[in-house]
Motif scaffolding. Structure first.
Motif, PDB file in Angstrom:
ATOM      1  N   PHE A  25      28.801  -3.283 -10.581  1.00  0.00           N
ATOM      2  CA  PHE A  25      27.750  -2.356 -10.987  1.00  0.00           C
ATOM      3  C   PHE A  25      26.399  -2.779 -10.420  1.00  0.00           C
ATOM      4  O   PHE A  25      25.671  -1.962  -9.854  1.00  0.00           O
ATOM      5  CB  PHE A  25      27.703  -2.284 -12.519  1.00  0.00           C
ATOM      6  CG  PHE A  25      26.663  -1.350 -13.052  1.00  0.00           C
ATOM      7  CD1 PHE A  25      26.889   0.012 -13.068  1.00  0.00           C
ATOM      8  CD2 PHE A  25      25.465  -1.837 -13.552  1.00  0.00           C
ATOM      9  CE1 PHE A  25      25.934   0.884 -13.559  1.00  0.00           C
ATOM     10  CE2 PHE A  25      24.510  -0.973 -14.046  1.00  0.00           C
ATOM     11  CZ  PHE A  25      24.738   0.390 -14.045  1.00  0.00           C
ATOM     12  N   LEU A  26      26.063  -4.068 -10.551  1.00  0.00           N
ATOM     13  CA  LEU A  26      24.785  -4.550 -10.029  1.00  0.00           C
ATOM     14  C   LEU A  26      24.729  -4.462  -8.507  1.00  0.00           C
ATOM     15  O   LEU A  26      23.668  -4.186  -7.931  1.00  0.00           O
ATOM     16  CB  LEU A  26      24.521  -5.983 -10.495  1.00  0.00           C
ATOM     17  CG  LEU A  26      24.189  -6.127 -11.974  1.00  0.00           C
ATOM     18  CD1 LEU A  26      23.998  -7.590 -12.333  1.00  0.00           C
ATOM     19  CD2 LEU A  26      22.959  -5.331 -12.347  1.00  0.00           C
ATOM     20  N   SER A  27      25.862  -4.677  -7.847  1.00  0.00           N
ATOM     21  CA  SER A  27      25.911  -4.538  -6.392  1.00  0.00           C
ATOM     22  C   SER A  27      25.603  -3.098  -5.989  1.00  0.00           C
ATOM     23  O   SER A  27      24.831  -2.855  -5.052  1.00  0.00           O
ATOM     24  CB  SER A  27      27.286  -4.948  -5.881  1.00  0.00           C
ATOM     25  OG  SER A  27      27.407  -4.670  -4.514  1.00  0.00           O
ATOM     26  N   GLN A  28      26.173  -2.145  -6.696  1.00  0.00           N
ATOM     27  CA  GLN A  28      25.894  -0.740  -6.405  1.00  0.00           C
ATOM     28  C   GLN A  28      24.435  -0.399  -6.694  1.00  0.00           C
ATOM     29  O   GLN A  28      23.800   0.344  -5.952  1.00  0.00           O
ATOM     30  CB  GLN A  28      26.820   0.167  -7.209  1.00  0.00           C
ATOM     31  CG  GLN A  28      28.251   0.109  -6.747  1.00  0.00           C
ATOM     32  CD  GLN A  28      29.172   0.933  -7.622  1.00  0.00           C
ATOM     33  OE1 GLN A  28      28.812   1.353  -8.723  1.00  0.00           O
ATOM     34  NE2 GLN A  28      30.384   1.155  -7.149  1.00  0.00           N
ATOM     35  N   MET A  29      23.898  -0.935  -7.799  1.00  0.00           N
ATOM     36  CA  MET A  29      22.500  -0.667  -8.133  1.00  0.00           C
ATOM     37  C   MET A  29      21.557  -1.256  -7.082  1.00  0.00           C
ATOM     38  O   MET A  29      20.565  -0.641  -6.718  1.00  0.00           O
ATOM     39  CB  MET A  29      22.154  -1.230  -9.516  1.00  0.00           C
ATOM     40  CG  MET A  29      22.817  -0.518 -10.674  1.00  0.00           C
ATOM     41  SD  MET A  29      22.464   1.240 -10.718  1.00  0.00           S
ATOM     42  CE  MET A  29      24.010   1.927 -10.170  1.00  0.00           C
ATOM     43  N   ASP A  30      21.874  -2.455  -6.571  1.00  0.00           N
ATOM     44  CA  ASP A  30      21.062  -3.049  -5.499  1.00  0.00           C
ATOM     45  C   ASP A  30      21.078  -2.173  -4.256  1.00  0.00           C
ATOM     46  O   ASP A  30      20.042  -1.966  -3.611  1.00  0.00           O
ATOM     47  CB  ASP A  30      21.571  -4.452  -5.156  1.00  0.00           C
ATOM     48  CG  ASP A  30      21.186  -5.490  -6.191  1.00  0.00           C
ATOM     49  OD1 ASP A  30      20.270  -5.216  -6.983  1.00  0.00           O
ATOM     50  OD2 ASP A  30      21.804  -6.573  -6.199  1.00  0.00           O
ATOM     51  N   THR A  31      22.248  -1.644  -3.923  1.00  0.00           N
ATOM     52  CA  THR A  31      22.361  -0.766  -2.757  1.00  0.00           C
ATOM     53  C   THR A  31      21.533   0.493  -2.955  1.00  0.00           C
ATOM     54  O   THR A  31      20.797   0.915  -2.051  1.00  0.00           O
ATOM     55  CB  THR A  31      23.836  -0.399  -2.511  1.00  0.00           C
ATOM     56  OG1 THR A  31      24.592  -1.592  -2.360  1.00  0.00           O
ATOM     57  CG2 THR A  31      23.991   0.466  -1.282  1.00  0.00           C
ATOM     58  N   LEU A  32      21.626   1.114  -4.146  1.00  0.00           N
ATOM     59  CA  LEU A  32      20.850   2.321  -4.411  1.00  0.00           C
ATOM     60  C   LEU A  32      19.354   2.041  -4.392  1.00  0.00           C
ATOM     61  O   LEU A  32      18.567   2.848  -3.887  1.00  0.00           O
ATOM     62  CB  LEU A  32      21.260   2.932  -5.751  1.00  0.00           C
ATOM     63  CG  LEU A  32      22.655   3.554  -5.797  1.00  0.00           C
ATOM     64  CD1 LEU A  32      22.986   3.985  -7.216  1.00  0.00           C
ATOM     65  CD2 LEU A  32      22.749   4.731  -4.850  1.00  0.00           C
ATOM     66  N   LEU A  33      18.948   0.897  -4.928  1.00  0.00           N
ATOM     67  CA  LEU A  33      17.535   0.525  -4.925  1.00  0.00           C
ATOM     68  C   LEU A  33      17.039   0.329  -3.489  1.00  0.00           C
ATOM     69  O   LEU A  33      15.949   0.786  -3.137  1.00  0.00           O
ATOM     70  CB  LEU A  33      17.320  -0.749  -5.746  1.00  0.00           C
ATOM     71  CG  LEU A  33      15.889  -1.240  -5.872  1.00  0.00           C
ATOM     72  CD1 LEU A  33      15.033  -0.214  -6.596  1.00  0.00           C
ATOM     73  CD2 LEU A  33      15.850  -2.563  -6.614  1.00  0.00           C
ATOM     74  N   TRP A  34      17.843  -0.332  -2.667  1.00  0.00           N
ATOM     75  CA  TRP A  34      17.462  -0.531  -1.280  1.00  0.00           C
ATOM     76  C   TRP A  34      17.319   0.813  -0.561  1.00  0.00           C
ATOM     77  O   TRP A  34      16.364   1.030   0.186  1.00  0.00           O
ATOM     78  CB  TRP A  34      18.502  -1.402  -0.572  1.00  0.00           C
ATOM     79  CG  TRP A  34      18.141  -1.682   0.843  1.00  0.00           C
ATOM     80  CD1 TRP A  34      17.345  -2.681   1.318  1.00  0.00           C
ATOM     81  CD2 TRP A  34      18.542  -0.918   1.992  1.00  0.00           C
ATOM     82  NE1 TRP A  34      17.238  -2.599   2.677  1.00  0.00           N
ATOM     83  CE2 TRP A  34      17.961  -1.516   3.127  1.00  0.00           C
ATOM     84  CE3 TRP A  34      19.345   0.207   2.166  1.00  0.00           C
ATOM     85  CZ2 TRP A  34      18.151  -1.033   4.403  1.00  0.00           C
ATOM     86  CZ3 TRP A  34      19.532   0.691   3.443  1.00  0.00           C
ATOM     87  CH2 TRP A  34      18.945   0.075   4.551  1.00  0.00           C
ATOM     88  N   LEU A  35      18.267   1.735  -0.805  1.00  0.00           N
ATOM     89  CA  LEU A  35      18.186   3.049  -0.174  1.00  0.00           C
ATOM     90  C   LEU A  35      16.952   3.816  -0.637  1.00  0.00           C
ATOM     91  O   LEU A  35      16.284   4.486   0.164  1.00  0.00           O
ATOM     92  CB  LEU A  35      19.448   3.862  -0.481  1.00  0.00           C
ATOM     93  CG  LEU A  35      20.720   3.420   0.225  1.00  0.00           C
ATOM     94  CD1 LEU A  35      21.917   4.172  -0.330  1.00  0.00           C
ATOM     95  CD2 LEU A  35      20.598   3.625   1.716  1.00  0.00           C
TER      96      LEU A  35
END
Length: 196
Positions: free
Chosen positions: A164-174
């Motif tokens: 979940f945190l990995s996906q959130m980091d990706t979305l934040l970066w995008l």
């Protein structure tokens, strides 16, 4: 006091064939006994018919020892999900982004180290976020609710928290990348509207 026929079925282990239906029969038997005689005359045939139907079901079903072995309590869906994720992560290399190819030359110890490191990093992120959370926020504060959900997720399923945190980091970066490209256009658009 429950019906003698139901007690006999329970002693045989027949209550495991359809536990919900058996609970219904027990409740109907208790309710029938606690009602006045006029109501009992209406409910008694219904109870007798339901018990006879259940006995037929027991006779048609598989043998009782097989049912007893089969009806052991199933693990919860969360436990099954964790088991599935663990088996999948053991069989496959660490989940990568869709474009990444799995590295065949990666050593198992390096993969394990990166898995442990990412799990520790995820737990540290949650701990830091909880520590920096609002102290006097109300019970329905969205920030506080989100932090509580992450904290509970950390205790229930660390693997899911990590993903979940990995996906959130990706979305934040995008989102940040999108802001950088959209910022010059937005500034010029604001100037044009102010002048006009």
């Amino acid at each position: 006091m429950s019906d003698i026929r139901l007690e006999a079925l329970r002693a045989q282990g027949a209550h495991l064939i359809d536990p919900i239906r058996f609970r219904y029969l027990e409740a109907l038997a208790r309710r029938t006994q606690s009602q006045p005689a006029a109501v009992q005359r209406v409910l008694r045939p219904r109870l007798d018919s339901a018990i006879a139907d259940y006995v037929c079901r027991v006779d048609q079903s598989v043998s009782l020892p097989a049912v007893t072995a089969r009806s052991a309590p199933r693990p919860s869906a969360l436990i099954e999900l964790n088991r599935y994720l663990h088996e999948r992560s053991r069989d496959e290399p660490q989940d990568a982004l869709p474009g990444d190819a799995p590295r065949a030359s990666e050593m198992k110890s390096v993969r394990r180290f990166s898995e442990v490191w990412s799990r520790i990093a995820a737990e540290q992120q949650v701990s830091q976020a909880v520590a920096r959370g609002p102290e006097n926020a109300g019970p329905l504060n969205s920030h506080r609710l989100m932090l509580r959900a992450l904290h509970l997720m950390k205790g229930l399923s660390p693997d899911y928290l990590q993903r979940f945190l990995s996906q959130m980091d990706t979305l934040l970066w995008l989102e940040q990348a999108n802001r950088k490209t959209a910022a010059p256009e937005g500034k010029s658009g604001k100037r044009a509207t102010k002048k006009g």
